[in-house]
Design a protein around this motif. Structure first.
Motif, PDB file in Angstrom:
ATOM      1  N   CYS A 250      -9.097   2.417   3.548  1.00  0.00           N
ATOM      2  CA  CYS A 250      -9.420   2.081   2.171  1.00  0.00           C
ATOM      3  C   CYS A 250     -10.303   3.124   1.486  1.00  0.00           C
ATOM      4  CB  CYS A 250     -10.108   0.711   2.148  1.00  0.00           C
ATOM      5  SG  CYS A 250     -10.171  -0.054   0.531  1.00  0.00           S
TER       6      CYS A 250
ATOM      7  N   THR B 260       0.823  -1.221   0.000  1.00  0.00           N
ATOM      8  CA  THR B 260       0.000   0.000   0.000  1.00  0.00           C
ATOM      9  C   THR B 260       0.847   1.258   0.000  1.00  0.00           C
ATOM     10  OG1 THR B 260      -0.218   0.306   2.422  1.00  0.00           O
ATOM     11  CG2 THR B 260      -1.732  -1.263   1.358  1.00  0.00           C
TER      12      THR B 260
ATOM     13  N   TYR C 126      -4.910  -0.238   6.721  1.00  0.00           N
ATOM     14  CA  TYR C 126      -5.075   0.491   5.459  1.00  0.00           C
ATOM     15  C   TYR C 126      -6.436   1.173   5.455  1.00  0.00           C
ATOM     16  CZ  TYR C 126      -5.653   1.352   0.449  1.00  0.00           C
ATOM     17  OH  TYR C 126      -5.876   1.941  -0.775  1.00  0.00           O
TER      18      TYR C 126
ATOM     19  N   SER D  84      -1.940   3.549   6.601  1.00  0.00           N
ATOM     20  CA  SER D  84      -1.688   4.153   5.291  1.00  0.00           C
ATOM     21  C   SER D  84      -3.020   4.468   4.626  1.00  0.00           C
ATOM     22  CB  SER D  84      -0.862   3.209   4.401  1.00  0.00           C
ATOM     23  OG  SER D  84      -1.614   2.035   4.086  1.00  0.00           O
TER      24      SER D  84
ATOM     25  N   PHE E 261      -0.043   0.303  -6.354  1.00  0.00           N
ATOM     26  CA  PHE E 261      -0.831  -0.599  -5.523  1.00  0.00           C
ATOM     27  C   PHE E 261      -2.259  -0.665  -6.070  1.00  0.00           C
ATOM     28  CE2 PHE E 261      -3.826  -0.799  -1.862  1.00  0.00           C
ATOM     29  CZ  PHE E 261      -3.611  -2.114  -1.514  1.00  0.00           C
TER      30      PHE E 261
ATOM     31  N   GLU F  86      -5.929  -2.143  -5.115  1.00  0.00           N
ATOM     32  CA  GLU F  86      -6.755  -2.773  -4.078  1.00  0.00           C
ATOM     33  C   GLU F  86      -7.427  -4.047  -4.582  1.00  0.00           C
ATOM     34  OE1 GLU F  86      -8.062   1.447  -1.947  1.00  0.00           O
ATOM     35  OE2 GLU F  86      -9.392   0.436  -3.350  1.00  0.00           O
TER      36      GLU F  86
END
Length: 212
Positions: free
Chosen positions: A112, A80, A110, A154, A85, A87
């Protein structure tokens, strides 16, 4: 007439989960470019892995906003932090941890997605983004005090608002940005840090109340 109450919940009943994932996808498509939206089928797969990833804002049982975060295994979390990256490809079911799973009490989180219905995005009386973040942070602080500790997090921001949220609400630092204004954010955190962030959010909400 009495105002319709806003409800924020961290619980999705199993028999409502598939329908809720469709509602989440639909709301995301009202805000994001369709290429960045996670499908209801993928979301439901994540739900089956860990049903407690979402914080939902509802009025009259209609979804008007949400945040969802994913505790990831370390190798996937590291992905990530890099541009490129994806998902949909990189977050496989096995990469998602359950809360209090017994593997380790330290978690990499993460963030999202965070979405609010466009009709409510500029509401001063119901600051949905702030209220969702407040509820998320309250939960994380509770988890931390119970031994499930977030040590880093992140986020992948695709808008200026997303960048503001990552920096202002979660105290993250931008690691990289591509030519499409997609940005990778990262931060070190712990329970005490999350309590400070929660206090900041609560002060913002109190100031809004004073101005009404």
């Amino acid at each position: 007439m009495e105002a319709t109450p806003l409800i924020i919940t961290h619980t999705i009943a199993h028999d409502e989960a598939e329908g809720m994932m469709r509602d989440i996808e639909f709301l995301a498509r009202n805000v994001y470019n369709s290429s960045t939206v996670i499908s209801a089928d993928v979301l439901f797969g994540w739900y089956q892995r860990n049903p407690s990833l979402w914080w939902l804002a509802k009025i009259n049982n209609r979804l008007i906003g949400y945040i969802y975060v994913i505790p990831l295994k370390k190798d996937t979390f590291q992905k990530t932090l890099r541009l490129g990256f994806d998902e949909k490809l990189d977050i496989i079911d096995d990469a998602i941890r359950n809360w209090n799973d017994g593997q380790s009490n330290q978690y990499s989180l993460y963030l999202c997605s965070s979405v609010v219905d466009p009709l409510y995005q500029k509401s001063f009386v119901l600051p949905i983004h702030l209220l969702l973040v407040q509820n998320l942070l309250k939960t994380l602080v509770f988890y931390g005090k119970s031994g499930t500790i977030m040590t880093e997090w992140s986020a992948f921001a695709v808008s200026r608002v997303g960048c503001h949220i990552a920096q202002e609400y979660y105290d993250m630092t931008c690691l990289a940005r591509d030519n499409h204004n997609n940005s990778i954010f990262y931060g070190i955190t712990n329970c005490e840090h999350q309590e400070v962030l929660l206090q900041n959010i609560q002060r913002k909400l109190e100031l809004r109340k004073l101005k009404i």
